[in-house]
Design a protein around this motif. Structure first.
Motif, PDB file in Angstrom:
ATOM      1  N   LYS A  63       0.841  -1.185   0.000  1.00  0.00           N
ATOM      2  CA  LYS A  63       0.000   0.000   0.000  1.00  0.00           C
ATOM      3  C   LYS A  63       0.884   1.246   0.000  1.00  0.00           C
ATOM      4  N   VAL A  64       0.550   2.203  -0.880  1.00  0.00           N
ATOM      5  CA  VAL A  64       1.287   3.460  -0.953  1.00  0.00           C
ATOM      6  C   VAL A  64       0.303   4.610  -0.722  1.00  0.00           C
ATOM      7  N   GLY A  65       0.718   5.571   0.106  1.00  0.00           N
ATOM      8  CA  GLY A  65      -0.052   6.789   0.310  1.00  0.00           C
ATOM      9  C   GLY A  65       0.669   7.927  -0.399  1.00  0.00           C
ATOM     10  N   PHE A  66      -0.081   8.911  -0.880  1.00  0.00           N
ATOM     11  CA  PHE A  66       0.542  10.010  -1.615  1.00  0.00           C
ATOM     12  C   PHE A  66      -0.304  11.270  -1.501  1.00  0.00           C
ATOM     13  N   TYR A 119       6.691  -0.724  -7.179  1.00  0.00           N
ATOM     14  CA  TYR A 119       6.978  -1.311  -5.877  1.00  0.00           C
ATOM     15  C   TYR A 119       8.244  -2.142  -6.038  1.00  0.00           C
ATOM     16  N   ARG A 120       9.249  -1.898  -5.171  1.00  0.00           N
ATOM     17  CA  ARG A 120      10.525  -2.624  -5.258  1.00  0.00           C
ATOM     18  C   ARG A 120      10.881  -3.227  -3.911  1.00  0.00           C
ATOM     19  N   ASP A 121      11.608  -4.353  -3.958  1.00  0.00           N
ATOM     20  CA  ASP A 121      12.050  -4.988  -2.712  1.00  0.00           C
ATOM     21  C   ASP A 121      13.355  -4.353  -2.239  1.00  0.00           C
ATOM     22  N   ALA A 122      13.900  -4.851  -1.127  1.00  0.00           N
ATOM     23  CA  ALA A 122      15.103  -4.271  -0.523  1.00  0.00           C
ATOM     24  C   ALA A 122      16.307  -4.316  -1.460  1.00  0.00           C
ATOM     25  N   ALA A 123      16.353  -5.309  -2.342  1.00  0.00           N
ATOM     26  CA  ALA A 123      17.470  -5.431  -3.291  1.00  0.00           C
ATOM     27  C   ALA A 123      17.274  -4.540  -4.517  1.00  0.00           C
ATOM     28  N   GLY A 124      16.119  -3.899  -4.620  1.00  0.00           N
ATOM     29  CA  GLY A 124      15.856  -3.021  -5.755  1.00  0.00           C
ATOM     30  C   GLY A 124      15.123  -3.686  -6.907  1.00  0.00           C
ATOM     31  N   ASN A 177       3.234 -10.582  -6.111  1.00  0.00           N
ATOM     32  CA  ASN A 177       3.399 -12.014  -6.395  1.00  0.00           C
ATOM     33  C   ASN A 177       4.177 -12.724  -5.299  1.00  0.00           C
ATOM     34  N   ALA A 178       4.829 -11.955  -4.428  1.00  0.00           N
ATOM     35  CA  ALA A 178       5.611 -12.533  -3.336  1.00  0.00           C
ATOM     36  C   ALA A 178       5.461 -11.630  -2.118  1.00  0.00           C
ATOM     37  N   GLU A 179       5.687 -12.213  -0.939  1.00  0.00           N
ATOM     38  CA  GLU A 179       5.653 -11.399   0.274  1.00  0.00           C
ATOM     39  C   GLU A 179       6.943 -10.606   0.371  1.00  0.00           C
ATOM     40  N   SER A 180       6.835  -9.389   0.881  1.00  0.00           N
ATOM     41  CA  SER A 180       8.013  -8.540   1.030  1.00  0.00           C
ATOM     42  C   SER A 180       7.957  -7.860   2.383  1.00  0.00           C
ATOM     43  N   THR A 181       9.055  -7.984   3.147  1.00  0.00           N
ATOM     44  CA  THR A 181       9.102  -7.321   4.449  1.00  0.00           C
ATOM     45  C   THR A 181       9.696  -5.927   4.336  1.00  0.00           C
ATOM     46  N   SER A 182      10.477  -5.696   3.311  1.00  0.00           N
ATOM     47  CA  SER A 182      11.074  -4.387   3.089  1.00  0.00           C
ATOM     48  C   SER A 182      10.694  -3.931   1.684  1.00  0.00           C
ATOM     49  N   LEU A 183      10.030  -2.786   1.597  1.00  0.00           N
ATOM     50  CA  LEU A 183       9.439  -2.361   0.338  1.00  0.00           C
ATOM     51  C   LEU A 183       9.698  -0.879   0.119  1.00  0.00           C
ATOM     52  N   THR A 184       9.920  -0.493  -1.135  1.00  0.00           N
ATOM     53  CA  THR A 184       9.954   0.923  -1.489  1.00  0.00           C
ATOM     54  C   THR A 184       8.891   1.162  -2.558  1.00  0.00           C
ATOM     55  N   CYS A 185       8.289   2.340  -2.485  1.00  0.00           N
ATOM     56  CA  CYS A 185       7.253   2.732  -3.434  1.00  0.00           C
ATOM     57  C   CYS A 185       7.708   4.026  -4.090  1.00  0.00           C
ATOM     58  N   LYS A 186       7.564   4.095  -5.405  1.00  0.00           N
ATOM     59  CA  LYS A 186       8.029   5.270  -6.120  1.00  0.00           C
ATOM     60  C   LYS A 186       7.041   5.616  -7.231  1.00  0.00           C
TER      61      LYS A 186
END
Length: 113
Positions: A45-48, A66-71, A99-108
């Motif tokens: 979820k992303v807020g903006f 949406y990207r994971d910790a590795a980018g 498609n996969a669970e992610s504990t660390s996420l970035t939204c751009k």
């Protein structure tokens, strides 16, 4: 007759160019900020906020990554902001199922149109 068609084609092409330039200039008055980015299991979820410093109300479309910790890119999404009044700020939120669970996420926000 051929000369008339050339004038019509030139006028239509010119109007399309003016419209495209006008649309790009109005995007100069749009400022988008990501205010939150979180995931719970496979739901992201992303807020903006969308600020319109222009003189006319605008509809805005946001392309989000949406990207994971590795980018690595996990997903993309599109958010539609129906109406942002001139001189106002609108808050929004968009979510997607990854498609996969992610504990660390970035939204751009990668594109505003």
């Amino acid at each position: 007759m051929l000369g008339s068609l050339a004038v019509v084609a030139l006028l239509c092409g010119g109007l399309a160019t003016i419209g495209a330039l006008s649309n790009r200039q109005s995007l100069n008055h749009i400022d988008v900020q990501v205010t939150s980015c979180e995931s719970t299991g496979s739901v992201a979820k992303v807020g903006f906020t969308v600020r319109n410093s222009g003189k006319q109300a605008r509809r805005v479309t946001l392309d989000i990554e949406y990207r994971d910790a590795a980018g690595a890119r996990l997903d993309t999404d599109t958010a539609y902001v129906g109406n942002v009044p001139a001189g106002d700020t609108v808050r929004g939120e968009e979510s997607t199922i990854l498609n996969a669970e992610s504990t660390s996420l970035t939204c751009k926000v990668v594109k505003v149109s």
